[in-house]
Design an enzyme around this catalytic site. Sequence first.
Site, PDB file in Angstrom:
ATOM      1  N   ASP A  93       0.854  -1.183   0.000  1.00 45.47           N
ATOM      2  CA  ASP A  93       0.000   0.000   0.000  1.00 45.47           C
ATOM      3  C   ASP A  93       0.893   1.237   0.000  1.00 45.47           C
ATOM      4  O   ASP A  93       2.012   1.202   0.518  1.00 45.47           O
ATOM      5  CB  ASP A  93      -0.899   0.017   1.239  1.00 45.47           C
ATOM      6  CG  ASP A  93      -1.987  -1.039   1.193  1.00 45.47           C
ATOM      7  OD1 ASP A  93      -2.453  -1.363   0.084  1.00 45.47           O
ATOM      8  OD2 ASP A  93      -2.383  -1.532   2.263  1.00 45.47           O
ATOM      9  N   ASP A 122      -6.928  -1.383  -4.616  1.00 47.63           N
ATOM     10  CA  ASP A 122      -7.990  -1.042  -3.665  1.00 47.63           C
ATOM     11  C   ASP A 122      -8.922   0.014  -4.254  1.00 47.63           C
ATOM     12  O   ASP A 122     -10.147  -0.066  -4.110  1.00 47.63           O
ATOM     13  CB  ASP A 122      -7.394  -0.508  -2.363  1.00 47.63           C
ATOM     14  CG  ASP A 122      -6.529  -1.506  -1.637  1.00 47.63           C
ATOM     15  OD1 ASP A 122      -6.754  -2.723  -1.786  1.00 47.63           O
ATOM     16  OD2 ASP A 122      -5.608  -1.067  -0.912  1.00 47.63           O
TER      17      ASP A 122
END
Length: 152
Positions: A111, A129
């Site tokens: 991330d 995401d």
Amino acid sequence: MYYYLITLLVLVLDQATKWVVISQMEIGEKITVIPGFLYWLSYRNNGAAWSILEGKMWLFYIITIVVSVAIIYIMAKYAKGKPLFSISLALILGGALGNFIDRILHKEVVDFVSTVWGNYHFPIFNLADAALSIGVVLMLIYIVLDDRKTKG
């Protein structure tokens, strides 16, 4: 068939950005993009959003495989002639597969997008995401519009 190209585009962009983060940033390193709002922050997550179910990789493998097979089946059987529905499925599939690749290769998800709104720090995320989230929103819009068309 164009929706498979959308899925592929999501996968390529997701993995390319994650490769840049892995190769150019140390874990925890932060780069300011828009001061006070948007940062690139190298982070690893071995769970799902908000790090829930940390360390349960086997569960994510099973869920991703089942959902991906279901989406591919639905795309082939029901998505033809329904652009919004097709795009939403393609984004969801691309996002799911992008994070699945991370879990296979790294045993965690890479991330890096960090946003701050005042005192609220939104959970760090990645392009997979974002594609998943946008796909779900488009799916909800499709469902509402389709329901109106059916009743109208």
